[in-house]
Write a protein that holds these residues in place. Structure first.
Motif, PDB file in Angstrom:
ATOM      1  N   MET A 157     -73.246  18.154  51.230  1.00  0.00           N
ATOM      2  CA  MET A 157     -74.541  17.543  51.350  1.00  0.00           C
ATOM      3  C   MET A 157     -74.789  17.033  52.763  1.00  0.00           C
ATOM      4  O   MET A 157     -75.911  16.966  53.189  1.00  0.00           O
ATOM      5  N   ALA A 158     -73.749  16.617  53.416  1.00  0.00           N
ATOM      6  CA  ALA A 158     -73.922  16.070  54.753  1.00  0.00           C
ATOM      7  C   ALA A 158     -74.080  17.205  55.750  1.00  0.00           C
ATOM      8  O   ALA A 158     -73.412  18.221  55.662  1.00  0.00           O
ATOM      9  N   LYS A 159     -74.970  17.028  56.686  1.00  0.00           N
ATOM     10  CA  LYS A 159     -75.198  18.018  57.728  1.00  0.00           C
ATOM     11  C   LYS A 159     -74.743  17.444  59.060  1.00  0.00           C
ATOM     12  O   LYS A 159     -75.024  16.294  59.374  1.00  0.00           O
ATOM     13  N   ASN A 160     -74.050  18.262  59.820  1.00  0.00           N
ATOM     14  CA  ASN A 160     -73.685  17.849  61.168  1.00  0.00           C
ATOM     15  C   ASN A 160     -74.891  18.093  62.058  1.00  0.00           C
ATOM     16  O   ASN A 160     -75.359  19.212  62.191  1.00  0.00           O
ATOM     17  N   LYS A 161     -75.380  17.049  62.647  1.00  0.00           N
ATOM     18  CA  LYS A 161     -76.558  17.198  63.485  1.00  0.00           C
ATOM     19  C   LYS A 161     -76.146  17.477  64.924  1.00  0.00           C
ATOM     20  O   LYS A 161     -76.461  18.497  65.477  1.00  0.00           O
ATOM     21  N   LYS A 162     -75.432  16.575  65.539  1.00  0.00           N
ATOM     22  CA  LYS A 162     -74.976  16.760  66.906  1.00  0.00           C
ATOM     23  C   LYS A 162     -73.885  15.760  67.186  1.00  0.00           C
ATOM     24  O   LYS A 162     -73.681  14.806  66.433  1.00  0.00           O
ATOM     25  N   SER A 163     -73.183  15.984  68.241  1.00  0.00           N
ATOM     26  CA  SER A 163     -72.149  15.033  68.626  1.00  0.00           C
ATOM     27  C   SER A 163     -72.511  14.459  69.982  1.00  0.00           C
ATOM     28  O   SER A 163     -73.102  15.117  70.830  1.00  0.00           O
ATOM     29  N   LYS A 164     -72.169  13.206  70.165  1.00  0.00           N
ATOM     30  CA  LYS A 164     -72.458  12.499  71.407  1.00  0.00           C
ATOM     31  C   LYS A 164     -71.183  11.837  71.888  1.00  0.00           C
ATOM     32  O   LYS A 164     -70.262  11.605  71.133  1.00  0.00           O
ATOM     33  N   LYS A 165     -71.180  11.494  73.151  1.00  0.00           N
ATOM     34  CA  LYS A 165     -70.076  10.726  73.701  1.00  0.00           C
ATOM     35  C   LYS A 165     -70.438   9.249  73.635  1.00  0.00           C
ATOM     36  O   LYS A 165     -71.544   8.856  73.976  1.00  0.00           O
ATOM     37  N   SER A 166     -69.500   8.450  73.170  1.00  0.00           N
ATOM     38  CA  SER A 166     -69.726   7.019  73.150  1.00  0.00           C
ATOM     39  C   SER A 166     -69.386   6.439  74.515  1.00  0.00           C
ATOM     40  O   SER A 166     -68.927   7.142  75.416  1.00  0.00           O
ATOM     41  N   LYS A 167     -69.582   5.152  74.673  1.00  0.00           N
ATOM     42  CA  LYS A 167     -69.313   4.499  75.947  1.00  0.00           C
ATOM     43  C   LYS A 167     -67.835   4.558  76.319  1.00  0.00           C
ATOM     44  O   LYS A 167     -67.485   4.526  77.476  1.00  0.00           O
ATOM     45  N   SER A 168     -66.976   4.646  75.318  1.00  0.00           N
ATOM     46  CA  SER A 168     -65.537   4.696  75.599  1.00  0.00           C
ATOM     47  C   SER A 168     -65.079   6.104  75.964  1.00  0.00           C
ATOM     48  O   SER A 168     -63.922   6.313  76.282  1.00  0.00           O
ATOM     49  N   GLY A 169     -65.958   7.080  75.904  1.00  0.00           N
ATOM     50  CA  GLY A 169     -65.620   8.431  76.295  1.00  0.00           C
ATOM     51  C   GLY A 169     -65.208   9.315  75.128  1.00  0.00           C
ATOM     52  O   GLY A 169     -64.984  10.504  75.295  1.00  0.00           O
ATOM     53  N   LYS A 170     -65.098   8.753  73.930  1.00  0.00           N
ATOM     54  CA  LYS A 170     -64.728   9.550  72.755  1.00  0.00           C
ATOM     55  C   LYS A 170     -65.972  10.218  72.181  1.00  0.00           C
ATOM     56  O   LYS A 170     -67.065   9.693  72.234  1.00  0.00           O
ATOM     57  N   ARG A 171     -65.744  11.400  71.642  1.00  0.00           N
ATOM     58  CA  ARG A 171     -66.856  12.104  71.010  1.00  0.00           C
ATOM     59  C   ARG A 171     -67.088  11.529  69.617  1.00  0.00           C
ATOM     60  O   ARG A 171     -66.159  11.350  68.839  1.00  0.00           O
ATOM     61  N   VAL A 172     -68.338  11.241  69.320  1.00  0.00           N
ATOM     62  CA  VAL A 172     -68.727  10.701  68.026  1.00  0.00           C
ATOM     63  C   VAL A 172     -69.637  11.716  67.358  1.00  0.00           C
ATOM     64  O   VAL A 172     -70.616  12.162  67.955  1.00  0.00           O
ATOM     65  N   GLU A 173     -69.300  12.082  66.145  1.00  0.00           N
ATOM     66  CA  GLU A 173     -70.092  13.049  65.411  1.00  0.00           C
ATOM     67  C   GLU A 173     -71.099  12.311  64.543  1.00  0.00           C
ATOM     68  O   GLU A 173     -70.740  11.417  63.775  1.00  0.00           O
ATOM     69  N   ILE A 174     -72.355  12.660  64.662  1.00  0.00           N
ATOM     70  CA  ILE A 174     -73.411  12.039  63.873  1.00  0.00           C
ATOM     71  C   ILE A 174     -73.680  12.943  62.679  1.00  0.00           C
ATOM     72  O   ILE A 174     -73.916  14.135  62.824  1.00  0.00           O
ATOM     73  N   ARG A 175     -73.631  12.346  61.495  1.00  0.00           N
ATOM     74  CA  ARG A 175     -73.864  13.111  60.267  1.00  0.00           C
ATOM     75  C   ARG A 175     -75.047  12.513  59.528  1.00  0.00           C
ATOM     76  O   ARG A 175     -75.166  11.311  59.392  1.00  0.00           O
ATOM     77  N   TYR A 176     -75.893  13.376  59.031  1.00  0.00           N
ATOM     78  CA  TYR A 176     -77.036  12.951  58.247  1.00  0.00           C
ATOM     79  C   TYR A 176     -76.802  13.373  56.799  1.00  0.00           C
ATOM     80  O   TYR A 176     -76.434  14.497  56.522  1.00  0.00           O
ATOM     81  N   VAL A 177     -77.032  12.455  55.887  1.00  0.00           N
ATOM     82  CA  VAL A 177     -76.846  12.719  54.466  1.00  0.00           C
ATOM     83  C   VAL A 177     -78.221  12.825  53.825  1.00  0.00           C
ATOM     84  O   VAL A 177     -79.061  11.954  54.005  1.00  0.00           O
ATOM     85  N   GLN A 178     -78.408  13.884  53.079  1.00  0.00           N
ATOM     86  CA  GLN A 178     -79.689  14.079  52.407  1.00  0.00           C
ATOM     87  C   GLN A 178     -79.728  13.245  51.136  1.00  0.00           C
ATOM     88  O   GLN A 178     -78.755  13.189  50.383  1.00  0.00           O
TER      89      GLN A 178
END
Length: 105
Positions: free
Chosen positions: A1-22
């Protein structure tokens, strides 16, 4: 059900994956009944015919009808007895509250 929308870099430099749930579709309390009932008019007519034939059979058989009525009367008696018991408990609680209020005054 969850869709991966995009990933961003946080301030600490780690990649954070944003997931949207329908959200599930909201059709109300009785929305599932539409899936159970037949969709075509002819299917609905046949379902009504089968249910009507079953009711006619049950009501025409004296022994089966008396058993059904007996069970319904027992069920009604149980529900009515439960309601009376609940009324008694409410009356007891109200009497206790009145006694506490008069003692506090």
């Amino acid at each position: 059900m969850a869709k991966n929308k995009k990933s961003k870099k946080s301030k600490s430099g780690k990649r954070v994956e944003i997931r949207y749930v329908q959200a599930p579709p909201s059709g109300g309390l009785l929305s599932g009944i539409a899936n159970i009932l037949p969709g075509k008019v002819s299917d609905q007519w046949l379902l009504g015919l089968v249910i009507g034939a079953g009711v006619t059979y049950v009501m025409s058989d004296d022994e089966l009808r008396s058993q059904l009525i007996r069970q319904l009367v027992k069920a009604y008696g149980g529900v009515a007895g439960g309601i009376e018991e609940l009324k008694e408990q409410i009356a007891d609680i109200q009497a206790e509250l009145r006694a506490e209020q008069s003692a506090a005054a």
